[in-house]
Design a protein around this motif. Sequence first.
Motif, PDB file in Angstrom:
ATOM      1  N   GLU A 167      54.583  48.954  53.361  1.00  0.00           N
ATOM      2  CA  GLU A 167      54.332  49.067  54.798  1.00  0.00           C
ATOM      3  C   GLU A 167      54.062  50.513  55.209  1.00  0.00           C
ATOM      4  O   GLU A 167      53.139  50.798  55.975  1.00  0.00           O
ATOM      5  CB  GLU A 167      55.531  48.528  55.579  1.00  0.00           C
ATOM      6  CG  GLU A 167      55.879  47.071  55.288  1.00  0.00           C
ATOM      7  CD  GLU A 167      54.873  46.095  55.861  1.00  0.00           C
ATOM      8  OE1 GLU A 167      53.972  46.523  56.608  1.00  0.00           O
ATOM      9  OE2 GLU A 167      54.995  44.890  55.557  1.00  0.00           O
ATOM     10  N   THR A 168      54.897  51.431  54.732  1.00  0.00           N
ATOM     11  CA  THR A 168      54.729  52.872  54.945  1.00  0.00           C
ATOM     12  C   THR A 168      55.158  53.565  53.659  1.00  0.00           C
ATOM     13  O   THR A 168      55.516  52.909  52.678  1.00  0.00           O
ATOM     14  CB  THR A 168      55.594  53.390  56.121  1.00  0.00           C
ATOM     15  OG1 THR A 168      56.973  53.272  55.764  1.00  0.00           O
ATOM     16  CG2 THR A 168      55.345  52.583  57.398  1.00  0.00           C
ATOM     17  N   ASP A 169      55.162  54.892  53.653  1.00  0.00           N
ATOM     18  CA  ASP A 169      55.548  55.618  52.442  1.00  0.00           C
ATOM     19  C   ASP A 169      56.949  55.263  51.971  1.00  0.00           C
ATOM     20  O   ASP A 169      57.228  55.284  50.767  1.00  0.00           O
ATOM     21  CB  ASP A 169      55.471  57.136  52.685  1.00  0.00           C
ATOM     22  CG  ASP A 169      54.038  57.641  52.774  1.00  0.00           C
ATOM     23  OD1 ASP A 169      53.133  56.885  52.371  1.00  0.00           O
ATOM     24  OD2 ASP A 169      53.837  58.767  53.261  1.00  0.00           O
ATOM     25  N   ASP A 227      52.043  57.297  61.229  1.00  0.00           N
ATOM     26  CA  ASP A 227      52.029  56.666  59.910  1.00  0.00           C
ATOM     27  C   ASP A 227      53.383  56.081  59.525  1.00  0.00           C
ATOM     28  O   ASP A 227      53.526  55.462  58.472  1.00  0.00           O
ATOM     29  CB  ASP A 227      51.537  57.636  58.832  1.00  0.00           C
ATOM     30  CG  ASP A 227      52.401  58.888  58.710  1.00  0.00           C
ATOM     31  OD1 ASP A 227      53.456  58.959  59.356  1.00  0.00           O
ATOM     32  OD2 ASP A 227      52.000  59.807  57.968  1.00  0.00           O
ATOM     33  N   GLY A 228      54.399  56.255  60.383  1.00  0.00           N
ATOM     34  CA  GLY A 228      55.699  55.662  60.138  1.00  0.00           C
ATOM     35  C   GLY A 228      55.917  54.347  60.862  1.00  0.00           C
ATOM     36  O   GLY A 228      57.005  53.758  60.775  1.00  0.00           O
ATOM     37  N   ILE A 259      56.122  50.697  61.298  1.00  0.00           N
ATOM     38  CA  ILE A 259      56.325  49.599  60.354  1.00  0.00           C
ATOM     39  C   ILE A 259      55.830  48.284  60.973  1.00  0.00           C
ATOM     40  O   ILE A 259      56.017  48.041  62.165  1.00  0.00           O
ATOM     41  CB  ILE A 259      57.820  49.486  59.998  1.00  0.00           C
ATOM     42  CG1 ILE A 259      58.311  50.805  59.374  1.00  0.00           C
ATOM     43  CG2 ILE A 259      58.072  48.323  59.050  1.00  0.00           C
ATOM     44  CD1 ILE A 259      59.822  50.890  59.255  1.00  0.00           C
TER      45      ILE A 259
END
Length: 363
Positions: free
Chosen positions: A14-16, A151-152, A154
């Motif tokens: 989903e994200t890093d 970009d975080g 979710i």
Amino acid sequence: MATYTLRVDKRVQETDDTVSLYFRVPGDLATTFGYRPGQFVAVEDDPAGEDISRQYSLSSVPGTDPWLRITVKRIDGGAMSTYLVDRVSEGDLLEIAPPRGRLYVPTDEPRHYLILAAGSGVAPLVAIARHVLDGGGDDRITFLYGNRTEDGIILREEVDALATHPRVQVRHVLSRPGEDWIGDRGRVDPAYLKGLWESLADPRPLSVFLCGPEEFMTAAEEFLVERGVDINDIRKESFDLVLNDSDDDGADDLLVPDDAADGTEEPVAARVIAVVGGEEYEAETEADEPLLSALLRSGADVPFSCQEGTCASCIVKLAEGKVRIRPGVLQTLRPDDLQEGVVLACLSRARTDRVRIDFDDIF
């Protein structure tokens, strides 16, 4: 606590630092893993060489999604979350306990759902929002979702898809936005809520759901209560709750409705009967011993995890008898829950010589 081996059918980054893990539930376990939106499952494994159990909210929607899904964010120092995010792959087998929790309680009338999420707290809340819309009623949803960076975010596609519905408003709020960010800036805190408050007015009754860091939820709950929102209409799920009471802080008595049994303020030894998965377990409590402790000491296979009143794994329905409850239970449950006889076994002590609790009947 009973667990079942489920295979990871799909893994999505989903994200890093966050993944979603999808599980196909075998047909013979369909009833065991039946769930309501917003519930959680316990995942058990030994990623650090020792048995660990952690709870993760289900981000899937019952009756809509053909799989069970958890969405997990890596936590600094978290052995289980690091294992799930960095090492688990499609095809791997995990030990999963049946769903628990009482975050979402269905209602019969159209509501205005105010959903406040922060970070990975979006997992159970997007499932609740999707479930409400799938019901096809006349509900309204205001979904406020706070993160640090774009970009975080979710489950962003699913959150944004909610906004295509005419009675849904979605607002992303970033505390560290990039230069190109055109959404809201800041945090979903009392100042932000105050600026939106007039726009939230609606003839439908308000139901609030909170999930995220404890500080975020406490501040939002205090703001809402100050504005007249009934505490029973505010439900929250915590990932980092620390019980802020002690056995010396006093407690509340709860007598099952229509139960004429007399209770006592004094500690008593008691016989406790617990119903789990249709089976009965019995234990003898020592004076002033938590019900859960007595059951575990007797070898009863009952759901539990933290044993401190913070995870709600041991949520039960008090079916017979009287118990005394530590006040910290209200950090997890609402007063209306207690009136229905819903309690936590780890925070409850017998006040009659016989107590019957049901782990299955919590709705």
